[in-house]
Scaffold this active site. Sequence first.
Site, mmCIF file in Angstrom:
data_model
loop_
_atom_site.group_PDB
_atom_site.id
_atom_site.type_symbol
_atom_site.label_atom_id
_atom_site.label_comp_id
_atom_site.label_asym_id
_atom_site.label_seq_id
_atom_site.Cartn_x
_atom_site.Cartn_y
_atom_site.Cartn_z
ATOM 1 N N SER A 122 -1.887 -39.339 12.901
ATOM 2 C CA SER A 122 -2.687 -39.081 11.782
ATOM 3 C C SER A 122 -4.163 -39.008 12.182
ATOM 4 O O SER A 122 -4.718 -40.075 12.990
ATOM 5 C CB SER A 122 -2.332 -39.981 10.855
ATOM 6 O OG SER A 122 -0.967 -40.154 10.631
HETATM 7 N N1 SAH Z 1 2.412 -42.796 12.367
HETATM 8 C C1 SAH Z 1 2.138 -41.692 13.148
HETATM 9 C C2 SAH Z 1 1.997 -40.533 12.924
HETATM 10 C C3 SAH Z 1 3.514 -39.634 13.013
HETATM 11 S S1 SAH Z 1 3.494 -38.000 12.533
HETATM 12 C C4 SAH Z 1 1.146 -42.037 14.429
HETATM 13 O O1 SAH Z 1 0.414 -43.158 14.016
HETATM 14 O O2 SAH Z 1 1.203 -41.480 15.444
HETATM 15 C C5 SAH Z 1 5.183 -38.268 11.421
HETATM 16 C C6 SAH Z 1 6.078 -38.828 12.480
HETATM 17 O O3 SAH Z 1 7.226 -38.827 11.459
HETATM 18 C C7 SAH Z 1 6.648 -37.501 13.551
HETATM 19 O O4 SAH Z 1 6.600 -38.244 14.621
HETATM 20 C C8 SAH Z 1 8.029 -37.246 12.919
HETATM 21 O O5 SAH Z 1 8.955 -36.913 14.001
HETATM 22 C C9 SAH Z 1 8.553 -38.540 12.190
HETATM 23 N N2 SAH Z 1 9.573 -38.345 11.037
HETATM 24 C C10 SAH Z 1 9.707 -37.346 10.273
HETATM 25 N N3 SAH Z 1 10.766 -37.427 9.678
HETATM 26 C C11 SAH Z 1 11.353 -38.738 9.887
HETATM 27 C C12 SAH Z 1 12.558 -39.357 9.588
HETATM 28 N N4 SAH Z 1 13.211 -39.047 8.521
HETATM 29 N N5 SAH Z 1 12.510 -40.655 10.024
HETATM 30 C C13 SAH Z 1 11.895 -41.036 11.048
HETATM 31 N N6 SAH Z 1 10.667 -40.400 11.639
HETATM 32 C C14 SAH Z 1 10.367 -39.238 10.977
#
Ligand code: SAH
Length: 216
Positions: free
Chosen positions: A64
Amino acid sequence: MKDTYRHKGLRKKLVQTLYKKGVKDEAVLQAIATIPRHLFLEKAFEEWAYADKAFPIGNKQTISHPFTVAYQTSLLAIKKRERILEIGTGSGYQAAVLSFLGARVYTVERQEMLYSKTKELLNTLGFKGIRTFLKDGMNGLPDHAPFDKILVTAAATSIPNPLLAQLKIGGILVLPVGEKVQKMCKIVRLTERKYSREYLDNFKFVPLLAGLNKEE
Ligand code: SAH
């Protein structure tokens, strides 16, 4: 895994940018000034690690924007030793910010590759207060519930009931809700049955998806 004076200088500038964009929470700014975000990105993006931008982290996912991390973290008003559930571990940067603030972090990722890579990185960097889980976060983490705060870092089309149920009374849930563009939603559990709900600014997240993904 180097963190140089130059990186530190770039972080200071990033903090000034975030302050100008409206982030005023001192503890959150301190976390961003301290955590080496470039170590959470692919080497190819290192040069831009301290621009207020989102970047690919593999598996079609992104880390993000620093502004988004600061915005969501500020809404959670983290206190030391609180138990925080994060859905969407991704690069682990957001989890590192929460841990820096003294929280006990439980972070859940559905993609095996990202889960393994990030678990190792957080270990190498010495973030001992973070526990990583390979699970579908839409179900929350019932074995470790209830949580003081819950943070979702992927776009939900509706608010998952298990997350509401796993929140302590007085606890806060922050999640982006919507399809192409999402509104940041802040929910407070007021009593066993009553929740307040507030819709704030617009953001764009990758989607929250159901089920595990072991291939992508
Ligand atoms: N917090 C992260 C941003 C991640 S982007 C950071 O600091 O880098 C969103 C993430 O959510 C992705 O890695 C994606 O694979 C995950 N995601 C999407 N749906 C999900 C679910 N149902 N359970 C767990 N993770 C999920």
